[in-house]
Design an enzyme around this catalytic site. Structure first.
Site, PDB file in Angstrom:
ATOM      1  N   HIS A   1     -28.015  24.299  61.568  1.00  0.00           N
ATOM      2  CA  HIS A   1     -26.583  24.325  61.265  1.00  0.00           C
ATOM      3  C   HIS A   1     -26.273  23.791  59.875  1.00  0.00           C
ATOM      4  CE1 HIS A   1     -26.195  24.990  65.582  1.00  0.00           C
ATOM      5  NE2 HIS A   1     -25.031  25.525  65.285  1.00  0.00           N
ATOM      6  N   GLY A   2     -27.123  22.921  59.368  1.00  0.00           N
ATOM      7  CA  GLY A   2     -26.823  22.444  58.028  1.00  0.00           C
ATOM      8  C   GLY A   2     -27.666  21.264  57.637  1.00  0.00           C
TER       9      GLY A   2
END
Lengths: 486, 312
Positions: free
Chosen positions: A326-327
């Site tokens: 996701h990051g």
């Protein structure tokens, strides 16, 4: 070009008309049109990264053929790792370089060293995580001899770049999407109407629920130090609905749009907030990513075939990877780890596959046990989202600390809700309305799939008009989808 | 395909007709509002010589009619609770258009320390704009602030509406927001949460935390008055806490010689530290507001800001 923008509202009918009225005589022409419009769609974000997308597509196309035609196992492995290396290299550079550089500097800084680490102003190419995973699954499937490489570059490019799924999924598989791209497609009234309905429901979720909740969630998370526990609890609840409606709304629009072109995409959400345990939640949330990790990471690692230690290790690996996907932020990693922890009791007690069917199937209401299960799962999910949304891990712990204080029992602060176009009470009413519709449609592909099909047309249309009016009322400036940043 | 086109065509025609019918709903919305001040600005009905802008501190701490009686000059309060400087700038720029009387004096009430900082307490008050969307200038502002989409608001009436258009209940003021005829909102009672203990802790004002949008609006507000030859008084009313260190200096640094500044000095006024004059730690009650209004009147006179006034 956002799905909830005027430009998309113009783009879609034009492509639709060309597809069914001009290019309808030839599959080749239809696919060329889809490819051209997909590249145009992507170039509207940033034309410079279009070349990266084209390169990535060509790389997987080329290495796929080379692997298949390789004269030796050694050569096959060479082409495989070349593709994987370059794909992950791009992803790593664009998405994770600064994270690793900064984390390394922070780590060695603990030992009194001050390394001169270069951080770059790297812009994240939109959709890179999604189309890279597309390509990876294709290359892995060829390497494992599950599929044969696609020889037609146009058809392969449409598989990677088909505009409804290009920027935020669902993460498709060659086995599912490629055969549809290669097959002649004729206009299907039922499918097209179904697509329109799903687009409408997706827009309602995004514009009415997600964007309204976003106002409150942002206000509360950004000034969390100023508010009491009950306000922060409300902030976490608003974010919980924001993220679900934002991402599943996007997915609904993507799936509905694809249906207008006679193509079925993989389902991405299956009413996750009605899950009775965390394992069920993860079977219903971002399904195309969860199954990707299951098939390409969890199972190759041994899945649940080994002993308890191996199962625990593998579960933690996929949850942490999922968080990291996701990051580049520790908050996502902690979020993934927390979900792995939630999963552990089910895994260790071998009850992670207890709830495979839809809750209260064929019935109107759940049993008390099911209801309790849903409440507990939902609460755990809300707490985990705090890490996902917080600016840092420290911020998340402070936020949780305030929630679990005496101030949880005070009245929420009015200041957090001042000046927004929607009253928080109305937002809660809308969430209830939304959840009722979702509950009624939970046994279908999406909530509106069959709802109202037996009603007289006047009533059914009146219901659709109410949804459309709500979308128009709540729509402001075009709001970005959360998952575009991933 | 033919069936699809016909059905969707019919669907959109019906929607088009419904949409055009909603114009009645849009145009009737302003009539249901009880606070008409913004609409008065848009219709050129502000005819006062002294205008007061600010957030709730401006509304509650200054009584326009008292000022009018003392100075014999029409005075009106255009302060909106919860509003930030960007909103005040919008109100001032609209006041200077639309056929309103150009004021000779403007009083801007600033919030210590939130005036230019990120804060959840003050914002643009878009909610005051939504019921008035039939006015083009309001529509443009909502588009600019992200509340509405430009093309959709041009094409569809339904996009010009908001939820408040569907609320047909008669609107009324809460006791705390009761509006007087002069636009002021003084309070007669005390917040039950107000302890009455003067807060002696103070913080340092941090310029680095200022928001560019607020800073630009503040500068534009000052410049608007200056370029229109309007005397501007920036006032910081009493608070039941020690002032933020560096806040008044920052404000003075920004306005330079383009405005006069009145920072209430708690050491010179007996009522400043008396809880009997406060509603809570940031607002005076009516008794306190009368005293602060008198203090302002005195300042305006002494500094020759009011036309025709003589120094006492």
């Amino acid at each position: 070009m956002l799905f909830n923008s005027i430009s998309f509202a113009i783009f879609l009918p034009i492509v639709f008309a060309l597809y069914w009225f001009v290019a309808n005589k030839s599959l080749k022409l239809q696919n060329l049109l889809l490819l051209g419009s997909s590249y145009f769609f992507y170039a509207c974000w940033d034309y410079r990264f279009l070349f990266l997308l084209m390169f990535s597509t060509f790389l997987d196309y080329f290495t796929g053929i080379r692997m298949h035609e390789a004269s030796s196992k050694k050569m096959k492995t060479f082409w495989f790792w070349l593709s994987i290396g370059i794909n992950l290299g791009f992803l790593g550079f664009f998405k994770y370089y600064n994270f690793f550089a900064e984390s390394f500097a922070e780590f060695v800084g603990n030992f009194g060293l001050k390394p001169n680490i270069w951080t770059l102003q790297v812009i994240l190419p939109v959709g890179i995580s999604f189309y890279t995973f597309h390509g990876l699954s294709y290359v892995i499937d060829i390497y494992k001899d599950r599929i044969k490489p696609e020889k037609n570059i146009v058809e392969y490019s449409v598989f990677v770049s088909f505009f409804p799924l290009l920027v935020a999924g669902p993460i498709e598989r060659a086995t599912h999407l490629l055969p549809q791209i290669k097959k002649n497609r004729t206009f299907d009234y039922t499918k097209a109407v179904d697509g329109m309905r799903q687009i409408l429901w997706g827009l309602f979720k995004k514009v009415v629920i997600a964007d309204t909740c976003a106002d409150f969630a942002n206000s509360i998370f950004n000034h969390s130090g100023e508010f009491n526990g009950s306000t922060l609890a409300l902030g976490a609840l608003f974010f919980t609905f924001q993220i679900y409606c934002d991402f599943s709304g996007y997915s609904d629009i993507a799936l509905g749009t694809a249906r207008l072109f006679g193509i079925d995409l993989l389902r991405n959400f299956a009413f996750p907030y009605f899950s009775r345990d965390i394992a069920e939640f993860w079977r219903r949330w971002h399904i195309s990513l969860s199954t990707w990790f299951r098939d390409y990471v969890y199972i190759p690692l041994g899945g649940s075939k080994g002993g308890t230690w191996m199962k625990v290790r593998n579960t933690f690996i996929i949850f942490l990877l999922s968080g990291f996907w996701h990051g580049a932020n520790w908050t996502f990693i902690v979020w993934g780890g927390l979900n792995a922890l939630y999963f552990m009791p089910l895994l260790l007690s071998k009850s992670n596959r207890n709830n495979l069917e839809t809750v209260a199937q064929g019935k109107m209401f759940p049993t008390i046990r099911e209801l309790l299960g849903m409440i507990v799962t939902f609460t755990l999910t809300v707490l985990a989202w705090i890490f996902f949304r917080a600016q840092s891990v420290g911020h998340a712990f402070d936020y949780l600390g305030t929630i679990f204080s005496r101030s949880l029992f005070e009245m929420p602060s009015k200041k957090a809700f001042l000046g927004f176009k929607t009253h928080p009470g109305l937002a809660i009413v809308l969430i209830f309305f939304f959840m009722i519709i979702e509950w009624l449609g939970r046994e279908n592909q999406y909530a509106l799939a069959t709802l109202g099909q037996k009603w007289p047309r006047t009533l059914r249309w009146a219901f659709y008009y109410i949804l459309i009016i709500a979308v128009f009322l709540f729509m402001g400036q075009e709001q970005q989808f959360i998952y575009f940043q991933f | 395909m033919k069936k699809f086109l016909l059905t969707s065509g019919l669907f959109f025609v019906v929607f088009f007709l419904i949409d055009k019918g909603l114009i009645l709903l849009r145009n009737s919305a302003p009539n249901r509002e009880v606070d008409k001040r913004l609409e008065m600005i848009l219709n050129g009905k502000i005819q006062s010589d002294i205008l007061i802008y600010g957030s709730s501190r401006g509304g509650r701490d200054i009584i326009a009619s008292e000022m009018e009686d003392s100075l014999k000059l029409p005075t009106y309060n255009l302060s909106f609770p919860g509003s930030a400087i960007e909103f005040h700038e919008f109100l001032l720029s609209e006041t200077l258009k639309n056929g309103n009387k150009k004021p000779s004096v403007v009083i801007l009430v600033v919030d210590d320390p939130d005036e230019l900082l990120p804060s959840s307490r003050i914002n643009f008050r878009l909610d005051r704009l939504y019921p008035l969307i039939k006015y083009g200038v309001i529509r443009d502002k909502l588009v600019e602030k992200g509340g509405k989409n430009y093309w959709l608001s041009k094409l569809f009436i339904v996009h010009q509406l908001s939820i408040s258009n569907f609320d047909f209940r008669p609107k009324h003021f809460k006791p705390i927001d009761t509006l007087l005829a002069d636009g002021s909102m003084p309070i007669d009672f005390k917040d039950p949460r107000f302890t009455g203990d003067f807060i002696t802790n103070t913080t340092m004002y941090d310029i680095k935390k200022e928001r560019p949008a607020e800073l630009n609006s503040f500068t534009r507000f000052v410049d608007l008055c200056y370029s229109n030859n309007i005397k501007l008084l920036i006032a910081c009313p009493p608070n039941f806490y020690k002032p933020t260190v560096g806040f008044s200096e920052r404000i003075a640094g920004l306005v330079k010689d383009k405005a006069s500044i009145l920072i209430h000095d708690a050491n010179q006024h007996a009522y400043s530290k008396d809880p009997g004059y406060y509603y809570d730690d940031v607002h005076l009650n009516k008794k306190g507001a009368k005293l602060f209004t008198a203090e302002l009147v005195d300042f305006l006179r002494k500094n020759y800001l009011v036309p025709g006034a003589i120094s006492k």
